[in-house]
Design an enzyme around this catalytic site. Structure first.
Site, short mmCIF file in Angstrom:
data_model
loop_
_atom_site.label_atom_id
_atom_site.label_comp_id
_atom_site.label_asym_id
_atom_site.label_seq_id
_atom_site.Cartn_x
_atom_site.Cartn_y
_atom_site.Cartn_z
N LYS A 115 70.41 -92.37 25.16
CA LYS A 115 70.41 -91.42 24.05
C LYS A 115 71.61 -91.67 23.14
O LYS A 115 72.62 -92.24 23.57
CB LYS A 115 70.49 -89.99 24.58
CG LYS A 115 69.30 -89.52 25.39
CD LYS A 115 69.54 -88.11 25.90
CE LYS A 115 68.38 -87.61 26.74
NZ LYS A 115 67.18 -87.33 25.94
N ARG A 127 58.53 -86.58 32.95
CA ARG A 127 57.12 -86.60 33.33
C ARG A 127 56.88 -87.43 34.58
O ARG A 127 55.92 -87.16 35.32
CB ARG A 127 56.28 -87.08 32.14
CG ARG A 127 56.54 -88.49 31.69
CD ARG A 127 56.13 -88.73 30.24
NE ARG A 127 57.04 -88.07 29.31
CZ ARG A 127 56.91 -88.12 27.98
NH1 ARG A 127 55.91 -88.78 27.44
NH2 ARG A 127 57.77 -87.51 27.20
N GLU A 176 61.56 -89.61 31.18
CA GLU A 176 61.63 -89.65 32.64
C GLU A 176 61.12 -88.38 33.31
O GLU A 176 60.68 -88.41 34.46
CB GLU A 176 63.07 -89.91 33.08
CG GLU A 176 63.99 -88.70 33.16
CD GLU A 176 64.22 -87.99 31.82
OE1 GLU A 176 64.49 -86.77 31.84
OE2 GLU A 176 64.13 -88.64 30.76
#
Length: 537
Positions: A313, A387, A385
């Site tokens: 990120k 899910r 991630e």
């Protein structure tokens, strides 16, 4: 954990009002009638205020404050607008107006015979929440300063150790019995004044408020978990705090990495393989219903920190990824509330606890992993991630517990914030009736929720060239394709609702019932769902 403010209930006694040194709040009906027994000078000042334009602008559930009122030693007199026929949500807002002004001084609430006084007490407790465990700089009056910057050498609790001592906080007396004294403040917790409600029927009010106290503690537990920094709330610390709830009567078990591997949860394990913190699944069971009744399953995403992994990120805002375990936090708070109020329902809560870090062992874009279900998953983006975690835990919940229905919660996508902002959680479902039950529960509790679609066209976007499914369908309809991914891990005959709480778990400003920070969204909605749909009467 952060303790709810101590609230007690007593019969109305106006003789000592003039000498009360703290704060006094009066519930004022639409007629503007003030309670009898106020000192003359106070009554005249309050009556003048109620005749003013300022009071006319005060909406139900809001208040007008008079500082150092004439005829009283009180530091403030708070006039709270609450019509006699107000609904529960307005009554909670009225309580929140009182709770927001609490400090170290005691407070007295003149509730008269108001039928919604228990809801006022709940709103007060929820809004008075204050997470100050790490504040070391003090103001002149000795309170932790919420406005000044951190000190250069803040307290540094050891990683993997519960900062507030999970075991000793497993049960708070004020949630178990509404009139019992509150537990002592946890280390670092700002001292708060006590609150006394004066009411025509204090015993009945105390009974009504008891379940609200349990609910408040569940919300507080969730808020604390979401607010905690990731160097404190590791996967191990999180699991320890949940294990401590055995003292409440919950059955709690922790599955470690070896057990998860044997079960085939390789999608979940792949997310955490770049972290030093071990991945875990924690199962919490509350068996308060009929012995043969299938449970409601609550499943929560518990990514204790999310860097995005190899698909890292941006640095700006990454510090807020301590809240990426928000779904697991809600599940934990609901289970706590159900146990404290001895709910007559069977509910199982499951949370997948992982940390998503970049490392030489971390999963890569392009990896293909096998899920517990057996479906293979192509990892397109390691920042999608959550899910993967939920896929394995959802399948495990169905395989082991054969639930009557499933609700999963996750701070799953930024896309849901683009769609709904911070006012509503995204709701996705394979069952219209069950979806409406969840939406109705959210409306009843004043927690925003909005249903979004699923469909074959969206499902096609997550087909993979190399595997059975890929973990992202791109930017278009991002929250929907994430829900479609989860849908593939839910059996066709199981009613299921997915709640994407990315926008509501940690809103950017204070809400009606919470200061700025973690909101605890979802605890009250799911508690209401259990009451209305799964609890035996």
């Amino acid at each position: 954990m952060t303790h709810p403010v101590e609230i007690s209930f007593t019969a109305t006694e106006v003789a000592g009002l003039a000498a009360h040194p703290g704060r006094i709040a009066i519930l004022v009906p639409q007629t503007g009638r003030l309670p009898g027994g106020l000192p003359r000078a106070t009554r005249e000042a309050a009556a003048r205020a109620i005749q003013s334009d300022a009071w006319k602008a005060v909406k139900p559930g809001k208040s007008l404050e008079l500082a150092f009122p004439a005829g009283m030693q009180a530091e403030a007199l708070q006039l709270v607008s609450l019509p006699s026929g107000a609904d529960s949500l307005t009554a909670r807002k009225a309580g929140a107006a009182i709770g927001a002004g609490l400090g170290k001084s005691d407070a007295l609430v003149l509730a008269g015979s108001h039928a919604r006084a228990a809801e006022v007490a709940l709103g007060l407790a929820l809004r008075a929440y204050d997470f100050s465990a790490y504040k070391t700089r003090k103001t002149e009056n000795g309170d932790a300063d919420a406005e000044t910057p951190e000190t250069e050498t803040p307290a540094e609790p050891a990683a993997s150790t519960s900062r507030t001592g999970a075991a000793s906080d497993a049960r708070l007396s004020d949630a178990a019995e509404a009139t019992a004294p509150a537990a002592e403040s946890a280390p670092g917790e700002r001292p708060r004044g006590k609150v006394i409600f004066m009411h025509k029927d204090p015993e009945a009010l105390a009974r009504s408020a008891a379940e609200g106290a349990a609910l408040a503690e569940g919300v507080f537990f969730t808020r604390d978990l979401v607010n905690e920094p990731a160097n404190v709330l590791t996967t191990s610390d999180f699991a320890d705090r949940l294990l401590a709830m055995r003292e409440l009567g919950l059955e709690v078990e922790v599955l470690d990495e070896d057990e998860l591997a044997k079960l085939g949860m390789r999608a979940l394990l792949a997310v955490g393989q770049g972290s030093e913190s071990p991945s875990k699944v924690v199962v919490m069971r509350w068996n308060g219903g009929a012995e043969d009744a299938a449970p409601l399953a609550l499943v929560g995403k518990g990514v204790v920190f999310d860097t995005g992994g190899i698909s890292i990120k941006p640095a700006a805002g990454m510090e807020e990824m301590t809240m990426d375990m928000g779904g697991a936090g809600v599940v934990a708070g609901v289970m706590r509330a159900l146990a404290l109020r001895r709910a007559r329902a069977n509910v199982v809560g499951l949370v997948g606890l992982v940390e998503n870090m970049p490392d030489g062992r971390a999963q890569r874009p392009g990896d293909i992993v096998a899920s517990m279900k057996g479906d293979t998953i192509e990892v397109i983006n390691t920042d999608a991630e959550g899910r993967l975690v939920l896929a394995d835990v959802l399948w495990y919940a169905q395989d082991r517990f054969k639930p009557a229905a499933i609700v999963d919660l996750a701070t799953l996508t930024g896309a849901v914030i683009i769609a709904l902002g911070h006012e509503n959680a995204g709701v996705f479902s394979n069952d219209d009736s069950f979806a409406e039950a969840v939406l109705a529960a959210a409306r009843s509790e004043g927690e925003g929720a909005w249903r979004l679609p699923l469909g074959a066209a969206y499902d096609k976007l997550i087909d993979s060239r190399l595997a059975d499914i890929k973990n992202t369908g791109g930017r278009a309809a991002g929250s929907i394709t994430a829900a479609q991914f989860l849908h593939r891990f839910v059996a066709k005959d199981v009613p299921w609702v997915h709640l994407d709480i990315a926008g509501v778990a940690l809103p950017p400003a204070a809400t009606d019932l919470a200061p700025k920070g973690a909101s605890g969204w979802g605890v009250m909605t799911l508690d209401r769902l259990v009451r209305d749909r799964f609890e035996t009467k």
